[in-house]
Write a protein that holds these residues in place. Sequence first.
Motif, PDB file in Angstrom:
ATOM      1  N   VAL A  11      77.295 -11.368  60.863  1.00 37.19           N
ATOM      2  CA  VAL A  11      77.364 -10.709  59.556  1.00 37.19           C
ATOM      3  C   VAL A  11      76.443  -9.483  59.523  1.00 37.19           C
ATOM      4  N   TYR A  12      75.218  -9.636  60.037  1.00 37.49           N
ATOM      5  CA  TYR A  12      74.295  -8.502  60.066  1.00 37.49           C
ATOM      6  C   TYR A  12      74.898  -7.333  60.860  1.00 37.49           C
ATOM      7  N   CYS A  13      75.472  -7.659  62.003  1.00 35.44           N
ATOM      8  CA  CYS A  13      76.052  -6.618  62.857  1.00 35.44           C
ATOM      9  C   CYS A  13      77.251  -5.950  62.190  1.00 35.44           C
ATOM     10  N   LEU A  14      78.097  -6.758  61.531  1.00 34.63           N
ATOM     11  CA  LEU A  14      79.244  -6.194  60.827  1.00 34.63           C
ATOM     12  C   LEU A  14      78.801  -5.257  59.709  1.00 34.63           C
ATOM     13  N   LEU A  15      77.831  -5.693  58.924  1.00 34.43           N
ATOM     14  CA  LEU A  15      77.344  -4.866  57.823  1.00 34.43           C
ATOM     15  C   LEU A  15      76.757  -3.559  58.347  1.00 34.43           C
ATOM     16  N   ALA A  16      75.987  -3.656  59.425  1.00 33.93           N
ATOM     17  CA  ALA A  16      75.366  -2.452  59.980  1.00 33.93           C
ATOM     18  C   ALA A  16      76.422  -1.489  60.520  1.00 33.93           C
ATOM     19  N   CYS A  17      77.362  -2.000  61.309  1.00 37.62           N
ATOM     20  CA  CYS A  17      78.369  -1.132  61.932  1.00 37.62           C
ATOM     21  C   CYS A  17      79.322  -0.543  60.901  1.00 37.62           C
ATOM     22  N   CYS A  18      79.764  -1.366  59.947  1.00 34.34           N
ATOM     23  CA  CYS A  18      80.669  -0.865  58.907  1.00 34.34           C
ATOM     24  C   CYS A  18      79.966   0.155  58.016  1.00 34.34           C
ATOM     25  N   GLY A  19      78.689  -0.089  57.722  1.00 31.18           N
ATOM     26  CA  GLY A  19      77.929   0.862  56.915  1.00 31.18           C
ATOM     27  C   GLY A  19      77.775   2.203  57.618  1.00 31.18           C
ATOM     28  N   ILE A  20      77.479   2.155  58.899  1.00 27.20           N
ATOM     29  CA  ILE A  20      77.348   3.384  59.678  1.00 27.20           C
ATOM     30  C   ILE A  20      78.672   4.141  59.697  1.00 27.20           C
ATOM     31  N   MET A  21      79.771   3.420  59.924  1.00 20.18           N
ATOM     32  CA  MET A  21      81.065   4.082  59.986  1.00 20.18           C
ATOM     33  C   MET A  21      81.513   4.624  58.630  1.00 20.18           C
ATOM     34  N   LEU A  22      81.068   4.011  57.553  1.00 18.73           N
ATOM     35  CA  LEU A  22      81.365   4.557  56.229  1.00 18.73           C
ATOM     36  C   LEU A  22      80.702   5.922  56.065  1.00 18.73           C
ATOM     37  N   LEU A  23      79.436   6.024  56.459  1.00 16.72           N
ATOM     38  CA  LEU A  23      78.719   7.295  56.378  1.00 16.72           C
ATOM     39  C   LEU A  23      79.347   8.337  57.300  1.00 16.72           C
ATOM     40  N   VAL A  24      79.754   7.901  58.483  1.00 15.70           N
ATOM     41  CA  VAL A  24      80.380   8.816  59.435  1.00 15.70           C
ATOM     42  C   VAL A  24      81.718   9.318  58.884  1.00 15.70           C
ATOM     43  N   TRP A  25      82.455   8.435  58.196  1.00 18.95           N
ATOM     44  CA  TRP A  25      83.733   8.848  57.603  1.00 18.95           C
ATOM     45  C   TRP A  25      83.521   9.923  56.554  1.00 18.95           C
ATOM     46  N   PHE A  26      82.502   9.766  55.704  1.00 16.91           N
ATOM     47  CA  PHE A  26      82.197  10.800  54.706  1.00 16.91           C
ATOM     48  C   PHE A  26      81.900  12.136  55.397  1.00 16.91           C
ATOM     49  N   TRP A  27      81.119  12.074  56.476  1.00 19.28           N
ATOM     50  CA  TRP A  27      80.770  13.289  57.221  1.00 19.28           C
ATOM     51  C   TRP A  27      82.015  13.901  57.860  1.00 19.28           C
ATOM     52  N   VAL A  36      84.123  12.743  65.582  1.00 20.19           N
ATOM     53  CA  VAL A  36      82.744  12.241  65.579  1.00 20.19           C
ATOM     54  C   VAL A  36      82.713  10.717  65.582  1.00 20.19           C
ATOM     55  N   VAL A  37      83.836  10.062  65.280  1.00 23.41           N
ATOM     56  CA  VAL A  37      83.873   8.603  65.312  1.00 23.41           C
ATOM     57  C   VAL A  37      83.550   8.082  66.703  1.00 23.41           C
ATOM     58  N   ASP A  38      83.925   8.826  67.745  1.00 21.57           N
ATOM     59  CA  ASP A  38      83.666   8.384  69.113  1.00 21.57           C
ATOM     60  C   ASP A  38      82.173   8.284  69.402  1.00 21.57           C
ATOM     61  N   ILE A  39      81.411   9.221  68.844  1.00 21.07           N
ATOM     62  CA  ILE A  39      79.959   9.206  69.051  1.00 21.07           C
ATOM     63  C   ILE A  39      79.369   7.914  68.501  1.00 21.07           C
ATOM     64  N   PHE A  40      79.744   7.584  67.278  1.00 23.30           N
ATOM     65  CA  PHE A  40      79.093   6.458  66.607  1.00 23.30           C
ATOM     66  C   PHE A  40      79.703   5.113  66.984  1.00 23.30           C
ATOM     67  N   TRP A  41      80.922   5.128  67.526  1.00 27.38           N
ATOM     68  CA  TRP A  41      81.440   3.889  68.129  1.00 27.38           C
ATOM     69  C   TRP A  41      80.545   3.500  69.292  1.00 27.38           C
ATOM     70  N   SER A  42      80.109   4.471  70.068  1.00 23.71           N
ATOM     71  CA  SER A  42      79.204   4.200  71.186  1.00 23.71           C
ATOM     72  C   SER A  42      77.818   3.809  70.700  1.00 23.71           C
ATOM     73  N   TYR A  43      77.314   4.513  69.683  1.00 21.79           N
ATOM     74  CA  TYR A  43      75.966   4.232  69.182  1.00 21.79           C
ATOM     75  C   TYR A  43      75.880   2.888  68.442  1.00 21.79           C
ATOM     76  N   ASN A  44      76.992   2.374  67.970  1.00 24.73           N
ATOM     77  CA  ASN A  44      76.961   1.084  67.279  1.00 24.73           C
ATOM     78  C   ASN A  44      76.578  -0.064  68.208  1.00 24.73           C
ATOM     79  N   PHE A  45      76.868   0.059  69.491  1.00 22.00           N
ATOM     80  CA  PHE A  45      76.482  -1.013  70.420  1.00 22.00           C
ATOM     81  C   PHE A  45      74.963  -1.124  70.562  1.00 22.00           C
TER      82      PHE A  45
END
Length: 267
Positions: A11-27, A36-45
């Motif tokens: 759950v912690y990991c899902l919340l963190a990754c989904c939250g990051i991708m939400l911010l990336v989507w706005f950007w 830019v999604v490719d950058i943060f897909w890699s950084y989420n690991f």
Amino acid sequence: MNSQPVLCLIVYCLLACCGIMLLVWFWARKIKNAGVVDIFWSYNFPVIGVILWLLAPGFPTRRHLICAMVILAGLRLGTHLAIRILKHINEEEGRYQQLRKEWAPNPDRKFFFFFQFQAISNVLLAIPFFISAMDTNPQLSGFEYAGFALWFISITGETIADRQLAAFKRDPANKGKVCSVGLWNYSRHPNYFFEWLMWVSYFVFALGSPYGYLAVISPAIILYLLLKVTGIPATEEQSLRSKGEAFKQYQSSTSVFIPWFKRPLTP
């Protein structure tokens, strides 16, 4: 350090990754560049790796080793992609331009779900990390040593392939040409091959832990995505659009994936 059960960690990991991708989507929506999604897909690991390093209850040596592998690999790939993408931030990559056309008239909405799916895929693919980081057995097995050795080979090969391609593209004389130097002389996608091999290394590493066989899901998914979905098909379609006959000749002379499967393009 507080140990957490696996469900809480997921759950912690899902919340963190989904939250990051939400911010990336706005950007991405603001700058009109979904690449830019490719950058943060890699950084989420690495984000997942840090969470497991801090909170998972597994044997510290094993947990530190798998988390370090995940963090280093994710930071390397993410930074490589960031350097490439941010240099052309005002020019969206061809495959995302194509998606934008296919998803008209409201591509941003579909990109939102696409970005969130990427976040979910981060956690799904992290199965080997969860299995290893939860294992409390205070002794490393041969699988973990073998997994680390394979990981080292993989990250080295991928780094070499990425640097060879970057150096080729930096030379103005190569504009419009197909990269066929170094590892690219033997495979059209050596970077993808070593990326997949890295996920095999995580699977091998996880075999040293209970239920480690479940970790085969990750390299299987990565292989399917690379060969059939977002990896090689999209990349080659874009190369055919941009390089035409030159890329067709390259296709006929090289292996699509495994570097030593067919003869090299040049002697």
